[in-house]
Every structure is written in structure tokens, then in C-alpha cells.
Design a protein around this motif. Structure first.
Motif, PDB file in Angstrom:
ATOM      1  N   VAL A  19      29.156  54.469  46.850  1.00  0.00           N
ATOM      2  CA  VAL A  19      29.049  55.447  45.899  1.00  0.00           C
ATOM      3  C   VAL A  19      28.567  54.720  44.460  1.00  0.00           C
ATOM      4  N   ALA A  20      29.487  53.722  44.108  1.00  0.00           N
ATOM      5  CA  ALA A  20      29.273  53.270  42.697  1.00  0.00           C
ATOM      6  C   ALA A  20      27.910  52.434  42.530  1.00  0.00           C
ATOM      7  N   LYS A  21      27.538  51.744  43.566  1.00  0.00           N
ATOM      8  CA  LYS A  21      26.133  51.180  43.617  1.00  0.00           C
ATOM      9  C   LYS A  21      25.185  52.228  43.554  1.00  0.00           C
ATOM     10  N   GLU A  22      25.270  53.364  44.234  1.00  0.00           N
ATOM     11  CA  GLU A  22      24.066  54.166  44.418  1.00  0.00           C
ATOM     12  C   GLU A  22      23.947  54.737  42.959  1.00  0.00           C
ATOM     13  N   SER A  23      25.205  55.242  42.374  1.00  0.00           N
ATOM     14  CA  SER A  23      25.129  55.952  41.102  1.00  0.00           C
ATOM     15  C   SER A  23      24.965  55.040  39.854  1.00  0.00           C
ATOM     16  N   GLY A  24      25.109  53.728  40.070  1.00  0.00           N
ATOM     17  CA  GLY A  24      24.934  52.622  38.874  1.00  0.00           C
ATOM     18  C   GLY A  24      26.246  52.939  38.077  1.00  0.00           C
ATOM     19  N   VAL A  25      27.548  53.136  38.515  1.00  0.00           N
ATOM     20  CA  VAL A  25      28.557  52.795  37.502  1.00  0.00           C
ATOM     21  C   VAL A  25      29.609  52.038  38.386  1.00  0.00           C
ATOM     22  N   SER A  26      30.573  51.595  37.528  1.00  0.00           N
ATOM     23  CA  SER A  26      31.567  50.613  38.588  1.00  0.00           C
ATOM     24  C   SER A  26      32.642  51.635  39.486  1.00  0.00           C
ATOM     25  N   PRO A  27      33.045  50.815  40.442  1.00  0.00           N
ATOM     26  CA  PRO A  27      33.918  51.503  41.335  1.00  0.00           C
ATOM     27  C   PRO A  27      35.426  52.310  40.505  1.00  0.00           C
ATOM     28  N   SER A  28      35.761  51.650  39.483  1.00  0.00           N
ATOM     29  CA  SER A  28      36.706  52.070  38.999  1.00  0.00           C
ATOM     30  C   SER A  28      36.661  53.535  38.304  1.00  0.00           C
ATOM     31  N   THR A  29      35.299  53.571  37.757  1.00  0.00           N
ATOM     32  CA  THR A  29      34.827  54.543  37.187  1.00  0.00           C
ATOM     33  C   THR A  29      34.518  56.020  38.295  1.00  0.00           C
ATOM     34  N   VAL A  30      34.079  55.449  39.348  1.00  0.00           N
ATOM     35  CA  VAL A  30      34.079  56.602  40.548  1.00  0.00           C
ATOM     36  C   VAL A  30      35.557  57.115  40.766  1.00  0.00           C
TER      37      VAL A  30
END
Length: 343
Positions: A19-30
Motif C-alpha cells: 500500500v505504501a509503495k502504491e500510494s507513494g508514502v512511507s509504511p509508517s505513514t500508512v
């Protein structure tokens, strides 16, 4: 026709990193967005929401809870999952916990102290955040010891301890009101089908029955008291026993509705009409009580409310608050199964 690649993608486990890669944010932000603790722009939040929808990501509530030190689950020990009374209580628990993000884990102890202890040990092993015990047979000392390590709500008790909240119904007044109703209708020979006398609620209903007789100067007749086990078959067998004893009675107070249903069947099989020949009184006001033929007079004990209040008390304990839940008082429900005795 689906391709092999489509089938493979369908069974793929979507991770937070994906999800993080697809949305362009860090895993911690997700993770923070999922937990509701992130302060991010609407564009980033929308990107995460879009990625979740596109990939079919399902957040793991256990993992999210563990990140905050909790599993977001509450262990619930009932006595009989198929009981109409406890079924309504379990629904009340579920309806109260769900909006708060908690899931109940239901187990049944079958009125067996060994099973009840094993159920509690199993739920603790699953790292539940708290325990709700609906009635049961564990000693007060054992319950207090359990509450030292885990928030605990119990019903059918009057005990106090750190980390423990007890919620009780006034069974004595309920038994008193039920018997007084029959006395006010002119009955003097009132049979009583008890619950298991090892249950505090059964004892209190019996005490209410005896107290009402004493207040009306009606001699207590132990031969009119027969044991039951809070289910329909026991009510039928208890009434069979009463009838075979040739003891005279004009009314039966069964100390729960399920036993009253069984008593009604026994009376029918002996060609006795309710209420013309025998008045019949129950206790609990189960949903089916209104639809009996005739509709059953009873004492209203709000099972759904019991469950809801128990769950609410648990949520307050988890929040570090002192619960203030109180069960409503017993209410007499007079229906067609009781009538004035012809003197």
C-alpha cells in the motif's frame, strides 16, 4: 474467462508495504493513517485510501492493536451459547463493543467450574484486553485474583476489588414481586420451581418467594418446592413431579421462563388449562414469553441491557475510569397465564 495471472493476483496477500509503495508514502505513514493518528495532507490521505481500494488491502486489527499494546478483543465467558437469555446478553455485548473497535471472543462454560477456569486461561493466552464473565461458578476469591492481572466485569455477583466491576440484578425483589402477584390474585397454594441452588440468582429468587409468603401469613410448604435446572426439560419434569405427588396447588412460579415453558407442556399433557386450572408465572421475560399460548406472566430482566452494560463497564475499565453501570429494577409483566383464583 479468467487468466492464470488474474487468479494468482486474486489470492495475493496485500501488505502494508505494498500500500505504501502504491500510494507513494512511507509504511509508517500508512500505519498512522490507519490508526487515525497521522497529521497529513488530504492528498496523501486520498492516495492511501485509493491504494487500499485498488489493492483490496484489509487492515489487521490484531496487528494494529498490538502496536498500541492491545489486541482489541474482549473475552466473554457465558454459560450456554444456545440459551435465549444469554444469547440476548451476548448481542448486547457485541453491539456495545463494535463501535469502540473491539471484538468479543465468546466461549461457554456450561455451569462447570473446571470448564470455566479453562475458558479463562484460554482467553488470557489469546491476550484479550479484558474479560466479561456472565454469572458462573468461580469463587469470588478466584475472580479477584484474575482481576489483578486483567480488567474483569462479572454479572450475578456483589463483589468489589481492584480492576473488577460487578453488575447484579435484584433477583430477590424479582422473586418477591412474582409471588406477590400470585398472592394478590387470591392464590395461597403456590408451587415453586427453583433453579440450581448453587447459583446466587436462584437462591435470591427463592428467598423472595419465601419472603412474600411470610409477609402474607401463608405457611411455607417445602413439598411445593421442586428443583429445576433453568432449562425447559427440567421445568416439565419438575411439574410432572409436583402433579404425581398429589400436593394441591393453584399456581406455579417457575424461576425462569424456560422452565415455565416446560411446566406449561406438563400441565397440557395432564389436561390442565392455564390459567383456568393453574396460573403460571415465569422470570426473565424472554422474547418468546409474549408469544406463548397463553402469553406468559413474568418478571422482566433485560438480558440485552445486561450485556450492553457489562460491555460498557469493560470499556470504562480499559479507559481507566470507574464504571457506574446499574441494572434496571425488576418489573412485573402481567399477561394471560395468571388470573384471579376462584375461591
Amino acid at each position: 474467462m479468467k487468466t492464470k495471472s488474474a487468479v494468482k493476483n486474486k489470492s495475493l496477500i496485500v501488505t502494508l508495504d505494498m500500500v505504501a509503495k502504491e500510494s507513494g508514502v512511507s509504511p509508517s505513514t500508512v500505519s498512522r493513517i490507519l490508526n487515525g493518528t497521522a497529521t497529513v495532507s488530504e492528498d496523501k490521505k486520498k492516495a492511501v485510501d485509493d491504494a487500499i481500494a485498488k489493492l483490496g488491502f484489509v487492515p489487521n486489527p490484531v496487528a494494529r492493536g498490538l502496536a498500541g499494546g492491545r489486541t482489541l478483543s474482549i473475552g466473554v465467558v457465558t454459560q450456554a451459547l444456545d440459551s435465549p437469555f444469554y444469547g440476548a446478553a451476548l448481542r448486547g455485548i457485541e453491539d456495545e463493543l463494535d463501535p469502540a473497535g473491539y471484538s468479543p471472543l465468546f466461549v461457554s462454560a456450561h455451569w462447570n467450574i473446571t470448564t470455566e477456569t479453562r475458558c479463562i486461561d484460554m482467553l488470557r493466552a489469546r491476550r484479550v484486553d479484558g474479560l466479561i464473565v456472565l454469572n458462573g461458578r468461580m469463587s469470588d476469591a478466584s475472580l479477584k485474583a484474575t482481576a489483578k492481572n486483567l480488567p474483569l466485569v462479572v454479572t450475578g455477583r456483589n463483589i468489589k476489588s481492584t480492576g473488577l466491576f460487578a453488575l447484579n440484578f435484584d433477583n430477590f425483589t424479582g422473586g418477591l414481586k412474582a409471588t406477590q402477584h400470585l398472592i394478590q390474585l387470591g392464590h395461597r397454594k403456590i408451587a415453586f420451581i427453583s433453579g440450581d441452588m448453587e447459583h446466587p440468582d436462584a437462591n435470591e429468587r427463592f428467598k423472595g418467594y419465601k419472603s412474600a409468603l411470610e409477609a402474607a401469613n401463608i405457611p411455607f410448604d417445602p413439598d411445593l418446592v421442586v428443583p429445576g435446572e433453568y432449562h425447559e426439560v427440567s421445568g416439565m419434569l419438575a411439574t410432572d413431579r409436583l402433579l404425581s405427588s398429589n400436593r394441591q396447588f393453584t399456581a406455579i412460579f417457575a424461576s425462569n421462563d424456560q422452565m415455565a415453558f416446560g411446566a406449561a407442556l406438563s400441565l397440557h399433557r395432564h389436561s390442565l388449562r392455564i390459567p383456568d386450572d393453574v396460573s403460571l408465572m415465569g422470570f426473565d421475560d424472554l422474547a418468546n414469553s409474549l408469544y406463548c399460548i397463553p402469553p406468559l406472566s413474568t418478571i422482566h430482566q433485560p438480558a440485552y441491557e445486561l450485556g450492553r452494560l457489562a460491555a460498557s463497564a469493560m470499556l470504562q475499565l480499559l479507559a481507566g475510569q470507574n464504571p457506574e453501570a446499574v441494572m434496571p429494577a425488576p418489573v412485573l409483566i402481567s399477561r394471560d397465564s395468571t388470573r384471579r383464583w376462584r375461591s
